[in-house]
Motif scaffolding. Structure first.
Motif, PDB file in Angstrom:
ATOM      1  N   TRP A 110       5.073 -35.212  14.713  1.00  0.00           N
ATOM      2  CA  TRP A 110       6.246 -35.659  13.962  1.00  0.00           C
ATOM      3  C   TRP A 110       5.876 -36.879  13.137  1.00  0.00           C
ATOM      4  O   TRP A 110       5.954 -38.018  13.588  1.00  0.00           O
ATOM      5  N   GLN A 111       5.418 -36.572  11.895  1.00  0.00           N
ATOM      6  CA  GLN A 111       4.843 -37.640  11.058  1.00  0.00           C
ATOM      7  C   GLN A 111       5.909 -38.508  10.381  1.00  0.00           C
ATOM      8  O   GLN A 111       5.604 -39.585   9.878  1.00  0.00           O
ATOM      9  N   LEU A 112       7.142 -38.047  10.358  1.00  0.00           N
ATOM     10  CA  LEU A 112       8.233 -38.832   9.762  1.00  0.00           C
ATOM     11  C   LEU A 112       9.306 -39.011  10.838  1.00  0.00           C
ATOM     12  O   LEU A 112       9.858 -38.032  11.337  1.00  0.00           O
ATOM     13  N   CYS A 113       9.573 -40.240  11.193  1.00  0.00           N
ATOM     14  CA  CYS A 113      10.498 -40.519  12.287  1.00  0.00           C
ATOM     15  C   CYS A 113      11.379 -41.696  11.892  1.00  0.00           C
ATOM     16  O   CYS A 113      10.888 -42.691  11.352  1.00  0.00           O
ATOM     17  N   TRP A 114      12.674 -41.551  12.136  1.00  0.00           N
ATOM     18  CA  TRP A 114      13.566 -42.679  11.864  1.00  0.00           C
ATOM     19  C   TRP A 114      14.737 -42.680  12.841  1.00  0.00           C
ATOM     20  O   TRP A 114      15.054 -41.685  13.483  1.00  0.00           O
TER      21      TRP A 114
ATOM     22  N   GLY B 179      12.671 -30.168  11.255  1.00  0.00           N
ATOM     23  CA  GLY B 179      13.233 -31.441  11.717  1.00  0.00           C
ATOM     24  C   GLY B 179      14.052 -31.270  12.982  1.00  0.00           C
ATOM     25  O   GLY B 179      14.582 -30.196  13.269  1.00  0.00           O
ATOM     26  N   VAL B 180      14.139 -32.331  13.759  1.00  0.00           N
ATOM     27  CA  VAL B 180      14.956 -32.355  14.976  1.00  0.00           C
ATOM     28  C   VAL B 180      15.763 -33.653  14.975  1.00  0.00           C
ATOM     29  O   VAL B 180      15.225 -34.729  14.692  1.00  0.00           O
TER      30      VAL B 180
ATOM     31  N   ALA C 184      15.818 -39.057  14.454  1.00  0.00           N
ATOM     32  CA  ALA C 184      15.455 -37.910  13.609  1.00  0.00           C
ATOM     33  C   ALA C 184      13.941 -37.894  13.411  1.00  0.00           C
ATOM     34  O   ALA C 184      13.333 -38.922  13.109  1.00  0.00           O
ATOM     35  N   VAL C 185      13.327 -36.697  13.622  1.00  0.00           N
ATOM     36  CA  VAL C 185      11.888 -36.542  13.399  1.00  0.00           C
ATOM     37  C   VAL C 185      11.655 -35.326  12.493  1.00  0.00           C
ATOM     38  O   VAL C 185      12.435 -34.361  12.506  1.00  0.00           O
TER      39      VAL C 185
END
Length: 602
Positions: free
Chosen positions: A56-60, A133-134, A151-152
């Motif tokens: 999961w390279q994008l996480c916020w 996405g999850v 969110a990932v």
């Protein structure tokens, strides 16, 4: 990134178990959560560990402001792009999948974000190249109460396995723990800040108290700064001071009747509360009561009212405020006692025939707002029975209330176990002065038949102080100042000097000598000859005028006058006899008004 392997079982039993990379990410996240770092640093470390060690390279982490319809990114790690697009912080909730998490438990899995029906989410996915996405809701809200979403995103589309979901749920759980810890830390910091602020406020208030500043101003400032309401009540529970913070409704009726709330709590603690809400029901306003001057007949009550939930810090603050209120009120009581003593000394010197230090008396009177030579009246309020303890307590209440009303130009004090008022003479008729005094005494508990209220004729202070006091004393000792009403020395006109005769028995003896036989005749024959004689003398011995006043025929009047002459053995044509009888009639009425024994024969 290597694919984690599927393990048939794990330490918690059969099921998906995170791989080595996920375990490392969870280890780092757990270490961060337990590090007591600031919440923003903890959230940054969580998203960084997820992005660095997993697919999961994008996480916020996003905070949802539902009423405003926007979502704010409060923590982000982006290993996909480093463009300005990756720095977008505010998103419309309607345009992202997080909307579906409002009120739900999640998670939400988006197999292909670029085909998402949420326009802003799909546009961002196409622009930055992520597909799957999850989104998972966190159990704990942000510090300001907004719900949070983890969110990932990853580059590849497709389904998300159970092991990946288990890992992300573990991350969400750890994030919730971090939020809970941060909430506790924030509460502690807020409590510490509140204690520091309260301590500083109270320290400033106590310093101002020691400087002798106005106690009411100090308490009003404390109430405003600490957002509380403060009530100081008399021993009879009547409020003597009420103040509330700016966020509170102004003191008034209903929910804003802070004096009534304080009174109910005092009665509840004393076990005398007659009505009100049950003590088992948490009230919207808490009341902390402290008794001042315990054991005294004049004890006071300091009450601090606070809204909100009960906490240990709030309870400690209430205790601190109550202590401070007690100190401020105690200092004010000391200052008031010193001022009262100075006032009593000045008034006692004023009414003495020979002041011990005339110059000092003039200085004291000027300090009290009575710069000599100012024309004033003296009013004496005293108990008919000075040895009666209950009456002395009533008299003390009268003194306290009159002092608290602070009527402009009026000085109140104690002289010879009597409450004394000195008020400016306005030059009006004495009836106007009597009406003004009645207004000052209106509603004062205890003013009734047990107290006497006497008012002197006007005079200059200090020159006429002794004379005015003697006039009040004459009215009081003669007994004509009774029933709780105000009796003016001037009301007796030219015969006021005869009041002294009403108290030493001379008046009784004179009345008996001149009218005794006629009064007994009226008693034995149910007659009204004394009244006829009075009207005849008041009408200057004019037959027609007297007959009209009595509503009788002149012949009837002549018959009565003949009978009076026969009983008394006097000549009503003699001016000296008529003067003597007129004086006896006037003294008789004055003696009757005084309640002197032997004066009630008619």
């Amino acid at each position: 990134m290597p694919s984690p392997e599927e393990h048939p079982s794990g330490p918690l039993g059969p099921g998906p178990v995170p791989g080595d990379h996920e375990v490392e990410a969870l280890r780092r996240i757990a270490a961060t959560v337990n590090s007591n770092l600031e919440l923003s640093a903890v959230l940054d470390a969580i998203v960084s560990a997820v992005s660095a060690f997993t697919e999961w390279q994008l996480c916020w982490v996003t905070a949802l402001d539902v009423p405003a319809g926007v979502a704010e990114v409060i923590a982000r790690e982006d290993r996909l792009t480093y463009s300005g697009d990756s720095q977008q912080r505010i998103w419309p909730i309607e345009g992202i999948p997080a909307r579906d998490l409002i009120g739900g438990t999640g998670p939400i899995v988006v197999d292909d974000a670029q085909q998402s029906p949420y326009r802003f989410y799909a546009d961002d996915a196409r622009r930055r190249g992520y597909r799957c996405g999850v989104l998972l809701p966190l159990r704990e809200p942000y510090l300001d109460g907004r719900p949070l979403v983890l969110a990932v995103q990853r580059r590849t589309a497709g389904q998300v396995g159970d092991r990946a979901l288990a890992f992300l749920e573990a991350v969400a759980d750890l994030s919730s723990v971090a939020l809970a810890n941060a909430g506790k830390v924030a509460d502690e910091q807020r409590n510490i800040a509140e204690l520091v602020r309260a301590t500083a406020t109270l320290r400033t208030g106590l310093a101002a108290t020691l400087e002798g500043r106005d106690g009411e101003e100090i308490l009003a400032a404390v109430a405003d700064t600490l957002d509380v309401a403060i009530v100081v009540a008399h021993h009879n529970l009547a409020p003597m001071f009420v103040a509330a913070g700016q966020s509170w409704p102004p003191p008034g009726k209903g929910a804003a009747d802070y004096a009534a709330l304080a009174r109910d709590e005092i009665r509840r603690q004393q076990g005398t509360r007659g009505h009100g809400a049950s003590p088992d029901v948490p009230p919207p306003v808490r009341v902390k009561v402290t008794e001042l001057l315990p054991g005294s007949e004049r004890r006071l009550w300091a009450c601090v009212l606070r809204r909100g939930a009960v906490t240990r810090v709030e309870t400690a603050l209430d205790s601190l405020v109550n202590v401070a209120v007690g100190i401020v009120v105690g200092r004010s009581l000391l200052a008031t006692a010193a001022q009262d003593k100075e006032t009593d000394t000045a008034l006692a010197e004023l009414v003495r025939r020979s002041p011990s230090d005339p110059l000092a008396l003039r200085v004291r009177l000027a300090a009290l707002g009575l710069p000599p030579p100012v024309r004033c009246r003296v009013v004496r309020i005293s108990a008919r029975s000075p040895v009666d303890t209950d009456l002395r307590r009533v008299l003390s209440d009268v003194h306290s209330v009159l002092r608290s009303r602070r009527v402009s130009g009026v000085v109140v004090g104690w002289v010879d176990s009597s409450v004394v008022m000195v008020l400016p003479d306005t030059g009006d008729d004495h009836r106007e002065a009597v009406a003004a005094i009645r207004g000052m005494l209106h509603g004062v508990a205890g003013i009734g038949t047990a107290l006497t209220v006497a008012m002197s004729a006007p005079g200059e202070v200090p020159a006429d102080g002794a004379r005015m006091w003697a006039e009040c004393e004459t009215l009081t000792l003669a007994g004509v100042a009774g029933g709780g009403d105000v009796i003016a020395y001037e009301g007796f006109g030219a015969l006021a000097f005869l009041l002294s005769a009403c108290r030493d028995g001379e008046a009784n003896r004179f009345v008996e000598a001149r009218l005794g036989e006629l009064r007994r005749y009226d008693t034995e024959h149910s007659g009204s000859l004394v009244g006829t004689l009075e009207v005849f003398l008041q009408c200057s011995a004019r037959f027609q005028e007297t007959a009209r006043a009595l509503c009788v025929h002149v012949s009837t009047l002549r018959y009565r006058l003949d009978r009076i002459t026969e009983v008394l053995g006097v000549d009503l044509k003699d001016p000296d006899e008529r003067f003597s009888l007129a004086l006896a009639c006037r003294l008789m009425r004055m003696v009757e008004a005084s309640g002197t024994p032997g004066g009630k024969h008619l």
